[in-house]
Design a protein around this motif. Structure first.
Motif, PDB file in Angstrom:
ATOM      1  N   PHE A 120       0.905  -1.129   0.127  1.00 58.75           N
ATOM      2  CA  PHE A 120      -0.119   0.020  -0.021  1.00 58.75           C
ATOM      3  C   PHE A 120       0.563   1.040  -0.383  1.00 58.75           C
ATOM      4  CE2 PHE A 120      -2.537  -3.397   1.585  1.00 58.75           C
ATOM      5  CZ  PHE A 120      -4.073  -2.964   0.997  1.00 58.75           C
ATOM      6  N   VAL A 121       0.207   2.133  -0.746  1.00 60.32           N
ATOM      7  CA  VAL A 121       1.013   3.557  -0.493  1.00 60.32           C
ATOM      8  C   VAL A 121      -0.184   4.602  -0.268  1.00 60.32           C
ATOM      9  CG1 VAL A 121       1.747   5.230  -2.299  1.00 60.32           C
ATOM     10  CG2 VAL A 121       2.841   2.780  -2.789  1.00 60.32           C
ATOM     11  N   GLY A 181       4.466  -0.262   4.338  1.00 55.82           N
ATOM     12  CA  GLY A 181       3.998  -1.028   2.766  1.00 55.82           C
ATOM     13  C   GLY A 181       3.087  -1.578   4.061  1.00 55.82           C
ATOM     14  N   THR A 182       2.521  -2.086   4.607  1.00 60.47           N
ATOM     15  CA  THR A 182       0.955  -2.421   4.945  1.00 60.47           C
ATOM     16  C   THR A 182      -0.591  -2.067   4.645  1.00 60.47           C
ATOM     17  OG1 THR A 182       1.193  -1.817   7.173  1.00 60.47           O
ATOM     18  CG2 THR A 182       2.084  -3.819   6.696  1.00 60.47           C
ATOM     19  N   ALA A 183      -1.308  -2.352   4.851  1.00 58.14           N
ATOM     20  CA  ALA A 183      -2.528  -1.049   4.818  1.00 58.14           C
ATOM     21  C   ALA A 183      -2.584  -0.314   6.153  1.00 58.14           C
ATOM     22  CB  ALA A 183      -3.696  -2.745   4.700  1.00 58.14           C
ATOM     23  N   GLU A 184      -2.188  -0.579   7.086  1.00 57.31           N
ATOM     24  CA  GLU A 184      -1.935   0.151   8.421  1.00 57.31           C
ATOM     25  C   GLU A 184      -1.259   0.922   8.652  1.00 57.31           C
ATOM     26  OE1 GLU A 184      -1.441  -3.073   8.284  1.00 57.31           O
ATOM     27  OE2 GLU A 184      -3.771  -3.602   8.677  1.00 57.31           O
ATOM     28  N   ALA A 185       0.148   0.370   7.283  1.00 59.49           N
ATOM     29  CA  ALA A 185       1.778   2.097   7.908  1.00 59.49           C
ATOM     30  C   ALA A 185       1.575   1.629   5.654  1.00 59.49           C
ATOM     31  CB  ALA A 185       2.389   1.889   8.533  1.00 59.49           C
ATOM     32  N   PRO A 186       0.955   2.679   5.047  1.00 63.57           N
ATOM     33  CA  PRO A 186       1.900   2.351   4.089  1.00 63.57           C
ATOM     34  C   PRO A 186       3.012   3.496   3.977  1.00 63.57           C
ATOM     35  CG  PRO A 186      -0.912   3.220   4.109  1.00 63.57           C
ATOM     36  CD  PRO A 186      -0.442   3.786   5.775  1.00 63.57           C
ATOM     37  N   PHE A 187       3.208   2.786   2.269  1.00 58.34           N
ATOM     38  CA  PHE A 187       4.022   3.648   1.846  1.00 58.34           C
ATOM     39  C   PHE A 187       4.159   5.185   1.531  1.00 58.34           C
ATOM     40  CE2 PHE A 187       6.256  -0.459   0.241  1.00 58.34           C
ATOM     41  CZ  PHE A 187       7.500  -0.680   1.375  1.00 58.34           C
ATOM     42  N   PRO A 188       5.434   6.462   1.773  1.00 59.73           N
ATOM     43  CA  PRO A 188       4.652   7.682   1.606  1.00 59.73           C
ATOM     44  C   PRO A 188       4.471   7.210  -0.152  1.00 59.73           C
ATOM     45  CG  PRO A 188       7.286   7.378   2.513  1.00 59.73           C
ATOM     46  CD  PRO A 188       6.682   5.992   2.740  1.00 59.73           C
ATOM     47  N   ASN A 189       5.278   6.669  -0.969  1.00 64.07           N
ATOM     48  CA  ASN A 189       5.547   7.868  -2.037  1.00 64.07           C
ATOM     49  C   ASN A 189       5.539   6.253  -3.125  1.00 64.07           C
ATOM     50  OD1 ASN A 189       7.995   6.566  -2.459  1.00 64.07           O
ATOM     51  ND2 ASN A 189       8.239   8.341  -1.595  1.00 64.07           N
ATOM     52  N   ILE A 190       5.250   6.356  -4.441  1.00 65.41           N
ATOM     53  CA  ILE A 190       5.448   5.471  -4.757  1.00 65.41           C
ATOM     54  C   ILE A 190       6.811   4.308  -4.893  1.00 65.41           C
ATOM     55  CG2 ILE A 190       5.181   4.035  -8.017  1.00 65.41           C
ATOM     56  CD1 ILE A 190       2.718   6.769  -7.542  1.00 65.41           C
ATOM     57  N   GLN A 191       8.111   5.507  -5.418  1.00 68.44           N
ATOM     58  CA  GLN A 191       8.897   4.576  -4.900  1.00 68.44           C
ATOM     59  C   GLN A 191       9.907   4.180  -3.983  1.00 68.44           C
ATOM     60  OE1 GLN A 191      11.083   5.637  -7.978  1.00 68.44           O
ATOM     61  NE2 GLN A 191      12.206   3.940  -7.298  1.00 68.44           N
ATOM     62  N   THR A 229       1.087  -6.701  -6.364  1.00 68.78           N
ATOM     63  CA  THR A 229      -0.409  -5.365  -5.937  1.00 68.78           C
ATOM     64  C   THR A 229      -0.170  -4.245  -5.295  1.00 68.78           C
ATOM     65  OG1 THR A 229      -1.611  -7.687  -7.046  1.00 68.78           O
ATOM     66  CG2 THR A 229      -2.807  -5.242  -6.279  1.00 68.78           C
ATOM     67  N   VAL A 230      -0.147  -3.253  -6.015  1.00 65.32           N
ATOM     68  CA  VAL A 230       0.486  -1.717  -5.039  1.00 65.32           C
ATOM     69  C   VAL A 230      -0.784  -1.155  -5.525  1.00 65.32           C
ATOM     70  CG1 VAL A 230       2.069   0.115  -5.343  1.00 65.32           C
ATOM     71  CG2 VAL A 230       2.624  -2.408  -6.225  1.00 65.32           C
ATOM     72  N   SER A 231      -2.007  -1.115  -4.438  1.00 69.31           N
ATOM     73  CA  SER A 231      -1.969  -0.690  -4.133  1.00 69.31           C
ATOM     74  C   SER A 231      -2.708   1.001  -3.300  1.00 69.31           C
ATOM     75  CB  SER A 231      -3.608  -1.214  -3.038  1.00 69.31           C
ATOM     76  OG  SER A 231      -4.014  -2.250  -3.623  1.00 69.31           O
ATOM     77  N   ILE A 232      -3.060   2.008  -4.792  1.00 71.66           N
ATOM     78  CA  ILE A 232      -2.571   3.132  -3.844  1.00 71.66           C
ATOM     79  C   ILE A 232      -3.698   4.211  -3.841  1.00 71.66           C
ATOM     80  CG2 ILE A 232      -1.241   5.402  -5.071  1.00 71.66           C
ATOM     81  CD1 ILE A 232       0.179   3.835  -7.350  1.00 71.66           C
ATOM     82  N   LYS A 233      -3.630   4.639  -2.568  1.00 68.45           N
ATOM     83  CA  LYS A 233      -4.336   5.898  -1.644  1.00 68.45           C
ATOM     84  C   LYS A 233      -4.655   6.251  -1.958  1.00 68.45           C
ATOM     85  CE  LYS A 233      -4.780   3.325   2.699  1.00 68.45           C
ATOM     86  NZ  LYS A 233      -4.241   2.946   3.265  1.00 68.45           N
TER      87      LYS A 233
END
Length: 142
Positions: A31-32, A40-50, A71-75
Motif C-alpha cells: 500500500f501507498v 507498505g502495509t494497509a495500516e502503515a503504507p509507504f509514503p510514495n510510489i518509489q 499488487t501496489v494499491s495506491i490510496k
C-alpha cells in the motif's frame, strides 16, 4: 532415462491440489499513501510510489520470491514525482512475477511529474508573467 522419469512423475504432480502446490507468499499487496510514512502495509503504507518500487526490487532480488505477484494499491491523493520511476528488467522483467499498480477502489489518484509554478505577477493589459527557472526571459499568459 530423464524422459521416463518425467513421464512417470507427471500424473502425480498434476494431482496435487492448487492450494497445496501454490506458495502462501505467491502474492503480496503493498500500500501507498501520500499522507503516511510506513512499511507498505494497509495500516502503515509507504509514503510514495518509489518506496513501493524499491520494496518490489527487494522482493524480486531473492530467488525464493522472484516470481511473487505484487499488487501496489495506491490510496487517494496527489503524488508529485521529482524523478522518473524506473521499472527495470531486474525486478519487472518477464522472468519475474506480475506487478499491478492500481488506485484503491473509489479513490482518486493523481501522479504528476510537472513542476508547481508559483510567483506569478500581474502586469498591464492584463497579463500574468513569471520568470522561468532563472532564465532571463519571461513567459506570459494572456
Amino acid at each position: 532415462m530423464k524422459i521416463k522419469l518425467s513421464c512417470l512423475f507427471w500424473p502425480v504432480l498434476t494431482m496435487i491440489p492448487a492450494s497445496v502446490a501454490a506458495s502462501p507468499d505467491s502474492h503480496q499487496e503493498i500500500f501507498v499513501s501520500a499522507s503516511q510514512n510506513g512499511n507498505g502495509t494497509a495500516e502503515a503504507p509507504f509514503p510514495n510510489i518509489q518506496s513501493a518500487v524499491n520494496h518490489i526490487r527487494e522482493i524480486r532480488s531473492n530467488a525464493d520470491t522472484r516470481t511473487t505477484d505484487v499488487t501496489v494499491s495506491i490510496k487517494g491523493g496527489s503524488y508529485r514525482l521529482s524523478s522518473p520511476i524506473v521499472l527495470s528488467c531486474d525486478a519487472f522483467g518477464k522472468n519475474n512475477g506480475h506487478t499491478v499498480f492500481r488506485a484503491v477502489p473509489g479513490e482518486k489518484v493523481i501522479i504528476s511529474g510537472g513542476a508547481k509554478l508559483t510567483g506569478w505577477n500581474e502586469t498591464d493589459c492584463p497579463k500574468w508573467q513569471r520568470g522561468m527557472y532563472g532564465a532571463p526571459h519571461c513567459r506570459r499568459l494572456r
